[in-house]
Design a protein around this motif. Sequence first.
Motif, PDB file in Angstrom:
ATOM      1  N   SER A  60      15.117 -20.234  33.826  1.00  0.00           N
ATOM      2  CA  SER A  60      13.702 -19.865  33.770  1.00  0.00           C
ATOM      3  C   SER A  60      13.546 -18.373  33.469  1.00  0.00           C
ATOM      4  O   SER A  60      14.456 -17.576  33.701  1.00  0.00           O
ATOM      5  CB  SER A  60      13.020 -20.177  35.110  1.00  0.00           C
ATOM      6  OG  SER A  60      13.526 -19.315  36.114  1.00  0.00           O
ATOM      7  N   ARG A  62      11.638 -16.464  35.100  1.00  0.00           N
ATOM      8  CA  ARG A  62      11.612 -15.815  36.413  1.00  0.00           C
ATOM      9  C   ARG A  62      13.034 -15.455  36.871  1.00  0.00           C
ATOM     10  O   ARG A  62      13.271 -14.378  37.423  1.00  0.00           O
ATOM     11  CB  ARG A  62      10.941 -16.732  37.423  1.00  0.00           C
ATOM     12  CG  ARG A  62      10.708 -16.087  38.746  1.00  0.00           C
ATOM     13  CD  ARG A  62       9.856 -16.967  39.617  1.00  0.00           C
ATOM     14  NE  ARG A  62       9.682 -16.323  40.900  1.00  0.00           N
ATOM     15  CZ  ARG A  62       9.277 -16.932  41.973  1.00  0.00           C
ATOM     16  NH1 ARG A  62       8.972 -18.209  41.928  1.00  0.00           N
ATOM     17  NH2 ARG A  62       9.157 -16.291  43.102  1.00  0.00           N
ATOM     18  N   GLU A  65      14.202 -12.446  34.935  1.00  0.00           N
ATOM     19  CA  GLU A  65      13.557 -11.232  35.476  1.00  0.00           C
ATOM     20  C   GLU A  65      14.235 -10.787  36.778  1.00  0.00           C
ATOM     21  O   GLU A  65      14.426  -9.591  37.006  1.00  0.00           O
ATOM     22  CB  GLU A  65      12.063 -11.476  35.726  1.00  0.00           C
ATOM     23  CG  GLU A  65      11.238 -11.609  34.475  1.00  0.00           C
ATOM     24  CD  GLU A  65      11.098 -10.330  33.678  1.00  0.00           C
ATOM     25  OE1 GLU A  65      11.588  -9.253  34.098  1.00  0.00           O
ATOM     26  OE2 GLU A  65      10.486 -10.405  32.597  1.00  0.00           O
ATOM     27  N   ARG A  66      14.608 -11.723  37.622  1.00  0.00           N
ATOM     28  CA  ARG A  66      15.271 -11.377  38.885  1.00  0.00           C
ATOM     29  C   ARG A  66      16.649 -10.755  38.645  1.00  0.00           C
ATOM     30  O   ARG A  66      17.033  -9.819  39.332  1.00  0.00           O
ATOM     31  CB  ARG A  66      15.408 -12.613  39.773  1.00  0.00           C
ATOM     32  CG  ARG A  66      14.102 -13.045  40.368  1.00  0.00           C
ATOM     33  CD  ARG A  66      14.291 -14.279  41.189  1.00  0.00           C
ATOM     34  NE  ARG A  66      13.083 -14.651  41.881  1.00  0.00           N
ATOM     35  CZ  ARG A  66      12.905 -15.804  42.463  1.00  0.00           C
ATOM     36  NH1 ARG A  66      13.865 -16.720  42.453  1.00  0.00           N
ATOM     37  NH2 ARG A  66      11.771 -16.079  43.072  1.00  0.00           N
TER      38      ARG A  66
END
Length: 195
Positions: A60, A62, A65-66
């Motif tokens: 994902s 997300r 980004e993490r």
Amino acid sequence: MSDHEQQPAPRHGKVLEALTRAERKVFTRPAPKSANAQVKFLLTRAKESVRSLAERVGTSTRTIERYRAGKLKKPQKRLQAALVEATESEWQPQVRAQAREQASTSSGMMVEVTAYFGFTCSGSSDDGRIRTITTPISPTYAKQILELQEAGATEEDLHPIVAEAITESYFTEWGTRADGLRADFTHVQAIEFMF
């Protein structure tokens, strides 16, 4: 798509994998090792498109980004493998291009293969059997092999040209013996190319 929903990377044949390993052996600097460094590198190559990188490695946006922010450190095995593969396939393109160019024009490549070799010939020949052979491949054949790989050739597309290159250098010794011999190889157990 979460880390648990990742698609497995497509598996290539032994010849294609050996060509990829040979290219990666010419790196002059090690590729990034940590997931954070790999994600940052891949984002620069993807022009900062988190979405395209996430799709490429099967996770994902997300999650990407993490990793970029350093909030996640240790990816699951599939994501880790996808990050390593993507990073190494993008790492030092000029170095890889120079090695390919040199192999195609002047130095050729070495090949070490363990496979079943069978023969056709106008005279007599050894029966087919498992052999381990290490031999140089001429620049002409190296160029053909690398061009086929670049064009997206399959394992089956590469076998005849690699067999022809091995026949020329190993079995017929550049046309000085065994005129008319043709070798084919199947059941590849191991293969390595060296630039």
